[in-house]
Design a protein around this motif. Sequence first.
Motif, PDB file in Angstrom:
ATOM      1  N   PRO A  71     -66.569  -1.581  26.090  1.00 20.96           N
ATOM      2  CA  PRO A  71     -65.996  -2.560  26.581  1.00 20.96           C
ATOM      3  C   PRO A  71     -66.064  -3.859  25.787  1.00 20.96           C
ATOM      4  CG  PRO A  71     -66.782  -1.354  28.175  1.00 20.96           C
ATOM      5  CD  PRO A  71     -67.150  -0.749  27.032  1.00 20.96           C
ATOM      6  N   ARG A  72     -67.263  -4.171  25.312  1.00 23.01           N
ATOM      7  CA  ARG A  72     -67.773  -5.379  24.696  1.00 23.01           C
ATOM      8  C   ARG A  72     -66.911  -5.718  23.325  1.00 23.01           C
ATOM      9  NH1 ARG A  72     -71.105  -1.294  23.093  1.00 23.01           N
ATOM     10  NH2 ARG A  72     -71.337  -1.009  20.866  1.00 23.01           N
ATOM     11  N   VAL A  73     -66.286  -4.504  22.637  1.00 25.76           N
ATOM     12  CA  VAL A  73     -65.613  -4.911  21.420  1.00 25.76           C
ATOM     13  C   VAL A  73     -64.488  -5.682  21.703  1.00 25.76           C
ATOM     14  CG1 VAL A  73     -64.114  -3.684  19.548  1.00 25.76           C
ATOM     15  CG2 VAL A  73     -66.453  -2.717  20.672  1.00 25.76           C
ATOM     16  N   GLU A 106     -63.601  -7.646  24.100  1.00 20.37           N
ATOM     17  CA  GLU A 106     -64.125  -8.821  24.729  1.00 20.37           C
ATOM     18  C   GLU A 106     -64.668  -9.823  23.922  1.00 20.37           C
ATOM     19  OE1 GLU A 106     -66.498  -7.321  27.902  1.00 20.37           O
ATOM     20  OE2 GLU A 106     -64.640  -6.629  29.144  1.00 20.37           O
ATOM     21  N   ASN A 107     -65.360  -9.258  22.446  1.00 17.79           N
ATOM     22  CA  ASN A 107     -66.003 -10.093  21.661  1.00 17.79           C
ATOM     23  C   ASN A 107     -64.980 -10.508  20.760  1.00 17.79           C
ATOM     24  OD1 ASN A 107     -68.812  -9.754  22.607  1.00 17.79           O
ATOM     25  ND2 ASN A 107     -69.163  -8.145  21.017  1.00 17.79           N
ATOM     26  N   GLY A 115     -60.061  -9.080  25.685  1.00 15.32           N
ATOM     27  CA  GLY A 115     -60.267  -8.437  27.087  1.00 15.32           C
ATOM     28  C   GLY A 115     -59.077  -8.580  27.977  1.00 15.32           C
ATOM     29  N   SER A 143     -67.585  -0.376  33.763  1.00 16.76           N
ATOM     30  CA  SER A 143     -68.689  -0.652  34.486  1.00 16.76           C
ATOM     31  C   SER A 143     -69.686   0.291  34.983  1.00 16.76           C
ATOM     32  CB  SER A 143     -68.130  -1.197  35.917  1.00 16.76           C
ATOM     33  OG  SER A 143     -67.470  -0.369  36.686  1.00 16.76           O
ATOM     34  N   ARG A 198     -72.099   1.641  30.797  1.00 13.81           N
ATOM     35  CA  ARG A 198     -70.930   0.914  30.218  1.00 13.81           C
ATOM     36  C   ARG A 198     -70.775   0.667  28.868  1.00 13.81           C
ATOM     37  NH1 ARG A 198     -69.754  -4.615  29.126  1.00 13.81           N
ATOM     38  NH2 ARG A 198     -67.588  -5.095  29.921  1.00 13.81           N
ATOM     39  N   GLU A 199     -71.976   0.357  28.091  1.00 15.42           N
ATOM     40  CA  GLU A 199     -71.988   0.121  26.755  1.00 15.42           C
ATOM     41  C   GLU A 199     -72.188   1.059  25.915  1.00 15.42           C
ATOM     42  OE1 GLU A 199     -71.420  -2.986  25.687  1.00 15.42           O
ATOM     43  OE2 GLU A 199     -71.060  -3.506  27.950  1.00 15.42           O
TER      44      GLU A 199
END
Length: 176
Positions: free
Chosen positions: A117-119, A121-122, A126, A148, A152-153
Amino acid sequence: LPLPRARRRPKGRRRPAPPLVGVKVADFSAFWAGPVATCVLGALGADVIKIESLQRPDGMRFAGGIRRPQLWEFSAVTHAVIVGKRDVTLDLTQPEGLALAKRLVGWADLVVENFAPRVMENFGLGWEDVHALNPKAVMARMPAFGLSGPWRERTGFAMTIEQASGMAWLTGPARD
Protein backbone atom coordinates in the motif's frame (compact mmCIF):
# COMPACT_ATOMS: atom_id res chain seq x y z
CA LEU A 1 1.97 15.55 -25.52
CA PRO A 2 -1.64 14.60 -26.20
CA LEU A 3 -3.08 11.70 -24.27
CA PRO A 4 -3.53 8.48 -26.22
CA ARG A 5 -6.91 7.74 -27.69
CA ALA A 6 -8.64 4.54 -26.71
CA ARG A 7 -8.45 1.88 -29.37
CA ARG A 8 -11.59 1.36 -31.39
CA ARG A 9 -12.93 -1.55 -33.37
CA PRO A 10 -11.68 -1.47 -36.95
CA LYS A 11 -14.28 -0.45 -39.53
CA GLY A 12 -15.73 -3.19 -41.67
CA ARG A 13 -15.25 -5.86 -39.03
CA ARG A 14 -18.08 -8.38 -39.11
CA ARG A 15 -17.87 -10.09 -35.77
CA PRO A 16 -18.95 -8.25 -32.62
CA ALA A 17 -16.42 -6.09 -30.85
CA PRO A 18 -14.89 -7.48 -27.66
CA PRO A 19 -16.89 -6.40 -24.62
CA LEU A 20 -14.33 -3.96 -23.16
CA VAL A 21 -13.51 -1.95 -26.32
CA GLY A 22 -13.29 1.69 -25.25
CA VAL A 23 -12.32 0.94 -21.64
CA LYS A 24 -9.00 2.62 -20.77
CA VAL A 25 -6.66 1.04 -18.20
CA ALA A 26 -3.61 2.61 -16.50
CA ASP A 27 -1.62 -0.46 -15.44
CA PHE A 28 0.91 0.25 -12.66
CA SER A 29 1.18 -3.44 -11.73
CA ALA A 30 4.18 -5.76 -11.66
CA PHE A 31 4.90 -9.50 -11.39
CA TRP A 32 1.95 -11.89 -11.48
CA ALA A 33 -1.48 -10.82 -10.25
CA GLY A 34 -1.70 -7.37 -11.80
CA PRO A 35 -0.11 -8.09 -15.19
CA VAL A 36 -2.22 -11.23 -15.67
CA ALA A 37 -5.41 -9.35 -14.73
CA THR A 38 -4.66 -6.48 -17.09
CA CYS A 39 -3.69 -8.94 -19.83
CA VAL A 40 -7.16 -10.46 -19.55
CA LEU A 41 -8.70 -6.98 -19.72
CA GLY A 42 -6.68 -6.30 -22.87
CA ALA A 43 -7.78 -9.62 -24.39
CA LEU A 44 -11.36 -8.51 -23.78
CA GLY A 45 -10.72 -5.32 -25.76
CA ALA A 46 -9.59 -2.78 -23.12
CA ASP A 47 -6.86 -0.32 -24.04
CA VAL A 48 -4.14 -1.09 -21.47
CA ILE A 49 -1.13 1.14 -20.95
CA LYS A 50 1.51 -0.40 -18.69
CA ILE A 51 3.44 2.17 -16.66
CA GLU A 52 6.87 1.13 -15.37
CA SER A 53 10.31 2.62 -14.84
CA LEU A 54 13.84 1.94 -15.95
CA GLN A 55 14.92 2.27 -12.33
CA ARG A 56 12.58 -0.53 -11.19
CA PRO A 57 11.27 -2.47 -14.19
CA ASP A 58 8.68 -5.17 -13.79
CA GLY A 59 10.59 -8.12 -12.32
CA MET A 60 8.86 -10.51 -14.70
CA ARG A 61 11.03 -9.07 -17.46
CA PHE A 62 13.91 -11.00 -15.92
CA ALA A 63 12.07 -14.22 -15.01
CA GLY A 64 13.79 -17.31 -16.29
CA GLY A 65 17.06 -17.17 -14.40
CA ILE A 66 19.09 -15.00 -16.75
CA ARG A 67 19.29 -11.26 -16.15
CA ARG A 68 20.22 -9.39 -19.28
CA PRO A 69 19.40 -5.71 -18.73
CA GLN A 70 19.98 -4.92 -22.38
CA LEU A 71 17.19 -7.36 -23.34
CA TRP A 72 14.02 -5.99 -21.78
CA GLU A 73 11.84 -8.43 -23.69
CA PHE A 74 13.91 -11.53 -22.84
CA SER A 75 11.48 -13.37 -20.57
CA ALA A 76 8.84 -15.67 -22.03
CA VAL A 77 6.73 -14.92 -18.95
CA THR A 78 6.74 -11.25 -19.89
CA HIS A 79 5.69 -12.10 -23.43
CA ALA A 80 2.70 -13.95 -22.02
CA VAL A 81 1.32 -10.95 -20.09
CA ILE A 82 2.19 -7.93 -22.27
CA VAL A 83 0.22 -9.10 -25.28
CA GLY A 84 -1.82 -6.22 -26.64
CA LYS A 85 -0.59 -3.69 -24.07
CA ARG A 86 1.11 -0.42 -24.74
CA ASP A 87 3.97 0.52 -22.43
CA VAL A 88 5.54 3.71 -21.17
CA THR A 89 8.55 4.11 -18.91
CA LEU A 90 8.31 6.94 -16.40
CA ASP A 91 10.46 7.93 -13.46
CA LEU A 92 7.81 8.73 -10.84
CA THR A 93 10.45 10.25 -8.56
CA GLN A 94 10.85 13.10 -11.06
CA PRO A 95 8.18 15.82 -11.42
CA GLU A 96 7.84 15.28 -15.18
CA GLY A 97 7.35 11.52 -14.84
CA LEU A 98 4.82 11.90 -12.03
CA ALA A 99 2.94 14.56 -13.99
CA LEU A 100 2.63 12.22 -16.97
CA ALA A 101 1.47 9.38 -14.70
CA LYS A 102 -1.19 11.67 -13.26
CA ARG A 103 -2.33 12.59 -16.77
CA LEU A 104 -2.70 8.86 -17.54
CA VAL A 105 -4.75 8.44 -14.35
CA GLY A 106 -6.97 11.29 -15.54
CA TRP A 107 -7.36 9.52 -18.90
CA ALA A 108 -8.11 6.06 -17.48
CA ASP A 109 -11.37 4.42 -16.58
CA LEU A 110 -9.51 1.89 -14.43
CA VAL A 111 -6.24 2.22 -12.49
CA VAL A 112 -4.63 -1.09 -11.49
CA GLU A 113 -1.76 -1.64 -9.03
CA ASN A 114 -0.54 -4.52 -6.88
CA PHE A 115 2.23 -3.08 -4.73
CA ALA A 116 2.44 -2.80 -0.96
CA PRO A 117 0.00 0.00 0.00
CA ARG A 118 2.75 2.52 0.75
CA VAL A 119 4.11 2.52 -2.82
CA MET A 120 1.29 4.29 -4.65
CA GLU A 121 0.58 6.47 -1.61
CA ASN A 122 4.22 7.62 -1.53
CA PHE A 123 3.92 8.72 -5.16
CA GLY A 124 0.74 10.63 -4.38
CA LEU A 125 -1.33 8.09 -6.31
CA GLY A 126 -3.36 6.43 -3.54
CA TRP A 127 -7.13 6.15 -3.86
CA GLU A 128 -7.88 9.66 -2.61
CA ASP A 129 -5.37 11.11 -5.09
CA VAL A 130 -6.71 9.03 -8.00
CA HIS A 131 -10.27 10.04 -7.14
CA ALA A 132 -9.27 13.73 -7.00
CA LEU A 133 -7.56 13.42 -10.42
CA ASN A 134 -10.39 11.44 -11.98
CA PRO A 135 -13.65 11.09 -10.01
CA LYS A 136 -15.00 8.58 -12.55
CA ALA A 137 -12.03 6.21 -12.33
CA VAL A 138 -12.20 2.86 -10.61
CA MET A 139 -9.06 1.73 -8.80
CA ALA A 140 -8.17 -1.93 -8.35
CA ARG A 141 -5.61 -2.37 -5.59
CA MET A 142 -4.18 -5.83 -5.01
CA PRO A 143 -1.53 -5.72 -2.28
CA ALA A 144 -0.50 -9.22 -1.21
CA PHE A 145 -1.68 -8.85 2.37
CA GLY A 146 -4.40 -6.23 2.04
CA LEU A 147 -4.75 -2.51 2.61
CA SER A 148 -5.08 -2.78 6.37
CA GLY A 149 -4.13 -5.13 9.17
CA PRO A 150 -0.91 -6.27 10.80
CA TRP A 151 0.69 -7.56 7.56
CA ARG A 152 -0.28 -4.51 5.48
CA GLU A 153 3.30 -3.43 4.74
CA ARG A 154 4.60 -6.88 3.84
CA THR A 155 5.34 -7.59 0.24
CA GLY A 156 4.34 -10.89 -1.23
CA PHE A 157 4.69 -12.95 -4.33
CA ALA A 158 3.11 -16.22 -5.43
CA MET A 159 5.31 -18.39 -3.23
CA THR A 160 4.76 -16.14 -0.21
CA ILE A 161 0.99 -16.26 -0.60
CA GLU A 162 1.00 -20.03 -1.15
CA GLN A 163 2.79 -20.52 2.18
CA ALA A 164 0.91 -17.88 4.19
CA SER A 165 -2.50 -19.07 3.00
CA GLY A 166 -1.85 -22.79 3.49
CA MET A 167 -2.33 -23.48 -0.21
CA ALA A 168 1.02 -25.27 -0.44
CA TRP A 169 -0.11 -27.71 2.25
CA LEU A 170 -3.39 -28.37 0.44
CA THR A 171 -1.78 -28.96 -2.95
CA GLY A 172 1.16 -31.09 -1.79
CA PRO A 173 1.41 -34.87 -1.77
CA ALA A 174 -1.36 -36.90 -0.14
CA ARG A 175 -0.96 -37.37 3.61
CA ASP A 176 -2.13 -40.33 5.66
